[in-house]
Structures are given as C-alpha cells and as structure tokens.
Design a protein around this motif. Sequence first.
Motif, PDB file in Angstrom:
ATOM      1  N   ARG A 102       0.806  -1.231   0.000  1.00 12.59           N
ATOM      2  CA  ARG A 102       0.000   0.000   0.000  1.00 12.59           C
ATOM      3  C   ARG A 102       0.834   1.274   0.000  1.00 12.59           C
ATOM      4  NH1 ARG A 102      -5.635  -0.116   0.860  1.00 12.59           N
ATOM      5  NH2 ARG A 102      -6.337  -2.282   0.997  1.00 12.59           N
ATOM      6  N   GLU A 262      -7.772   9.553   0.723  1.00  7.69           N
ATOM      7  CA  GLU A 262      -7.763   8.202   0.156  1.00  7.69           C
ATOM      8  C   GLU A 262      -9.095   7.498   0.402  1.00  7.69           C
ATOM      9  OE1 GLU A 262      -4.541   5.833   1.447  1.00  7.69           O
ATOM     10  OE2 GLU A 262      -2.990   7.136   0.601  1.00  7.69           O
ATOM     11  N   THR A 263      -9.673   7.713   1.572  1.00  5.79           N
ATOM     12  CA  THR A 263     -10.954   7.071   1.878  1.00  5.79           C
ATOM     13  C   THR A 263     -12.054   7.589   0.968  1.00  5.79           C
ATOM     14  OG1 THR A 263     -10.269   6.826   4.194  1.00  5.79           O
ATOM     15  CG2 THR A 263     -12.609   6.609   3.715  1.00  5.79           C
ATOM     16  N   ALA A 266     -11.415   6.283  -2.573  1.00  5.99           N
ATOM     17  CA  ALA A 266     -11.137   4.843  -2.642  1.00  5.99           C
ATOM     18  C   ALA A 266      -9.755   4.573  -3.216  1.00  5.99           C
ATOM     19  CB  ALA A 266     -12.213   4.137  -3.480  1.00  5.99           C
ATOM     20  N   TRP A 267      -8.804   5.363  -2.763  1.00  2.00           N
ATOM     21  CA  TRP A 267      -7.415   5.215  -3.221  1.00  2.00           C
ATOM     22  C   TRP A 267      -6.773   4.032  -2.482  1.00  2.00           C
ATOM     23  CZ3 TRP A 267      -5.157   7.956  -7.079  1.00  2.00           C
ATOM     24  CH2 TRP A 267      -3.766   7.862  -7.229  1.00  2.00           C
ATOM     25  N   THR A 272      -6.729   4.075   3.320  1.00  2.00           N
ATOM     26  CA  THR A 272      -7.879   3.175   3.305  1.00  2.00           C
ATOM     27  C   THR A 272      -7.584   1.914   4.117  1.00  2.00           C
ATOM     28  OG1 THR A 272      -7.061   2.317   1.181  1.00  2.00           O
ATOM     29  CG2 THR A 272      -8.785   3.988   1.107  1.00  2.00           C
ATOM     30  N   VAL A 275      -8.168   2.825   7.809  1.00  2.00           N
ATOM     31  CA  VAL A 275      -9.593   2.896   8.152  1.00  2.00           C
ATOM     32  C   VAL A 275     -10.171   1.490   8.266  1.00  2.00           C
ATOM     33  CG1 VAL A 275     -11.868   3.648   7.350  1.00  2.00           C
ATOM     34  CG2 VAL A 275      -9.893   5.177   7.140  1.00  2.00           C
ATOM     35  N   ASP A 276      -9.823   0.622   7.328  1.00  2.00           N
ATOM     36  CA  ASP A 276     -10.310  -0.762   7.393  1.00  2.00           C
ATOM     37  C   ASP A 276      -9.791  -1.474   8.643  1.00  2.00           C
ATOM     38  OD1 ASP A 276     -11.609  -0.386   4.998  1.00  2.00           O
ATOM     39  OD2 ASP A 276     -10.017  -1.299   3.780  1.00  2.00           O
TER      40      ASP A 276
END
Length: 320
Positions: A102, A262-263, A266-267, A272, A275-276
């Motif tokens: 990532r 990014e969230t 949806a990068w 992201t 956050v996940d």
Amino acid sequence: MAGWRDNPWTRFVARRAVRLLVSLAVLVSSAFALIHLIPGDPVRAALGVTAPADLVAARRAQLGLDRPLYEQFWAYVSGLFRGDLGVSSATGLPVADVIGQRLPDTLALAGAAFVVILLVAVPLGVAMAVLTRGGRRRGAELAFTGATGVLVAVPEFLLAVGLVFAFAVTWPVLPVAGNAGAAAYLLPVAALAVAPAAALARVIRVEGLAVLGQDYVRTARAKRLPARLIYLRHALPNMLTAGLTIAGMMLTGMIAGTVLVETIFAWPGLGTAFVDAITQKDYSLAQGIVLVYGAAVLLVNFLVDLVLSKADPRSTIREG
C-alpha cells in the motif's frame, strides 16, 4: 575526535539525530499503548461472534495476544529491529507485506500533491511579491489575499467531497475512485494541494515583500542589474528560506491528510488500509500504519531541518 565537536553543523546534525531517535522511541511506545487501549477483541472481530471459543483462543495464542502486555511490548519492539511488524488478525498476512503493497500508492499521491504545491505556490508567491511591492497594484493584492484566504479555509475532506459531487454526479468526466491511469490522480491531488498551495503562496509573497525591501536589492537596482539577475540570484534564495520551512510542515501534514482523501476517493493506499484496520479492530495492522505515518513525519522534519541548516547556516550557530 574533537574536530566534529568544533563544527557547528555537525553538532547540529547530532542533536537533531538524537531528537529523532528519542521521538521514534516515544512513537513506538505511544502507538503500542493507544492501539491496545481500544476496547474490543480483535480476534473475535476478525473471526466473527459465532466463532468457537477454542478457535478464538488458538488464534489469540498464535498472535501472542494471550501473553501479558509487557511481553507483547517486548516482542513487538524486538520484532521491529528484524523488520517484523506482526501479523494482521483480519487477513493473517504479515503487516510488513500489507504496508509494502500500500505504501507506494500513498507516496505517489502525496509526492504528486507536493510537487503541484511547489509548482503553483512558488511562482505565484514570487510573482505577487514583485507585482505588489511598494504598495503597487492594490486591486491585485486584495484579489490575491481574498482568494487564497478562502482556499486556505476550505478543509481538504470538504473539498474532496465537493470534487466528487462535481465530477461524479454533475459532470462525470473524471474518475473519482481508484488509481487507474493519470486522470485518477487529478481530483485527489487537487484535494490535497489546493489549500497548502494557497497558504504557501501567501507566505512566499510576504517573505518576498520583505526581501525586496532590503538594501542589497535596492543597491542592485541602482546598479541597473538585469531584473532576472536581481530576482533569481539575489532575492529568490532569501524568499524561499521561510517557504521551505512551511513547505516541510505542509508535507508532514499532507502525509496524515492522505487518510481522509484516500478514503473518499477509494485510493488503494495506507489511508484506506488504516480505516479498514480500525473498523475490523485489526490492532497489528493499525499499529504498523501508525508507526509508518509517524516515522515519515519525523523523518521529513529531520530532513527539512538539515536542508534549512544548509540554506541558512546562521540557524546552526544560533543553537550553539
């Protein structure tokens, strides 16, 4: 041995290096403590509420979560020196592998935004300083300060949402999700770069006005030196000293700011993934990402200090 102690710049670098190491130690301890204070069982969250108790216990033992907290901390710190950031409780993959997949996308996004900021802010700030020096072109000055003031006040996440609405709902002409192709960079880079570019342009203009009012600039004009020589060789380096400091601070803020952007877009970067990880109570992955973000901020600050110490050697002397 005494030679390096007599060199102000070497002493300056040594002090900054010690501060960096201390800050990294505090970062590691804080990240471990904060993540483990979050309520909830990450293994239960990953396996589901209906998972058998023996399966949950086995997974906790596999991840070392059944050990006392001090043993977990020691295992974590010793693992860091081996490049082992632990194992994701949600996917079972090594955290280092997930971050390695990532991180390039996050660096590409932040790097592109930073380049855009410099390409926009430096010429704009210098041009406005030259155009409005000595109280000239009052209308242009008011327009510049008004427009940049508004842009600085807009939060990046709000601008990102506005861009998504404009280019996904109203005029669907640009991609608003993913990173497939150069066009996918336009909106997230704009969301990250607009406010910092406006703020940096204002700083450079103010510094430029101060520099252009100095005696050596007036002397250069009195000698009828070419304008290109006056502005580029004599004035510009002094204009950018404060601008470099602000730009470095903006870069550190931008690294953290990529999480929200990014969230929204949806990068597929660290933002992201972070956050996940929080949503899934994946402590190991969240902890690793926090360390990467924090270490990046500390390292950028360290490098900015070194660059500024070379650009303005007086700063190393002032610190003794």
